[in-house]
Design a protein around this motif. Sequence first.
Motif, PDB file in Angstrom:
ATOM      1  N   ILE A  10      -4.921  -0.964   4.778  1.00 27.08           N
ATOM      2  CA  ILE A  10      -4.764  -0.304   3.475  1.00 27.08           C
ATOM      3  C   ILE A  10      -4.989   1.195   3.596  1.00 27.08           C
ATOM      4  CG2 ILE A  10      -5.734  -0.115   1.142  1.00 27.08           C
ATOM      5  CD1 ILE A  10      -6.429  -3.159   1.422  1.00 27.08           C
ATOM      6  N   ALA A  70       0.833  -1.211   0.000  1.00 23.73           N
ATOM      7  CA  ALA A  70       0.000   0.000   0.000  1.00 23.73           C
ATOM      8  C   ALA A  70       0.865   1.258   0.000  1.00 23.73           C
ATOM      9  CB  ALA A  70      -0.933  -0.014   1.216  1.00 23.73           C
ATOM     10  N   GLU A 100      -7.436   0.576  -3.738  1.00 24.24           N
ATOM     11  CA  GLU A 100      -8.060   0.041  -2.529  1.00 24.24           C
ATOM     12  C   GLU A 100      -8.817  -1.243  -2.826  1.00 24.24           C
ATOM     13  OE1 GLU A 100      -8.889   4.059   0.138  1.00 24.24           O
ATOM     14  OE2 GLU A 100     -10.350   3.442  -1.382  1.00 24.24           O
TER      15      GLU A 100
END
Length: 301
Positions: A284, A244, A262
Amino acid sequence: MTHAPRPALLSAALDAAERGWPVFPLRPSDKRPAGHSAARCPGTGRCADGHLVPEQRATTNPDLIRAAWTMRPYNVGIATGPAGLLVVDLDTLKLKDEEGTPDGATSFKALCERAGQPVPATYRVRTASGGEHLYFTAPAGVRLRSTAGTLARKIDTRGWGGYVVAPGSILPSGAYEVIDATATAPLPDWLANALRPAQRAVRAVPEFVVGKTSAYATAALRNECHNVATSADGTRNSTLLRAARALGRLIATGDLDRSEVEQALSSAATVGGSESQRYYDDVITRALNWSIAHNPTRRPA
């Protein structure tokens, strides 16, 4: 010229490192790792590219070890996987309702008898609670992970993804002491076979569609999602965190759309995962927020 004696815990850390066993600091008078957890990782310094777990921070560098252990009286953790070790942890009985049941040492002796083998002679450490750690050299080419109760009740093992408290470390309940300095023996074949992981089905990496973006950004997204979806048990959180943060840089520059990132990472994280989707989505969100805030945005043309 005589040298001043080394403090005991520094000596314990250097002794382990001299054996080729990477070490890292544990909290003073404790057996928990020193430093921050993944949930509280600031994403700076050594964790600038993602949270580093103790196994990744462990070192045999004597200069780094001296620098750490002269700061505080840390106990000593040995990262068993990188050390090439498989340690069998024989626990004691701790509860009254366990009376009459075998402890770890008794169960291990029974396992050896069942295999038609003697209890192996190897490097052995008494733990602060009165249990024992039996050190073995792990077989080459096999990543044996830590287990809990897989062999028998009151028997755990420490391999990849785990660590042991090194001899010389001290807890309020007692010290970790070498009780047999015999050279570390190779892990017996019968024991290695009992610990080999069962073959698992290959995790399928989910397909996803991205909007108009560069080939480089698309490849980066696919690669990071593949890394997350195929990450080993116990490493998914740190792998997801690094992925991420890496992709957040591309969001900041306008090369990737945040919502697409995402969705893709969330799908990859939940492939065969043991945590809930909400847990992974929180990881995330926090990692992307940090990465976008710490990376420059695309400048106007």
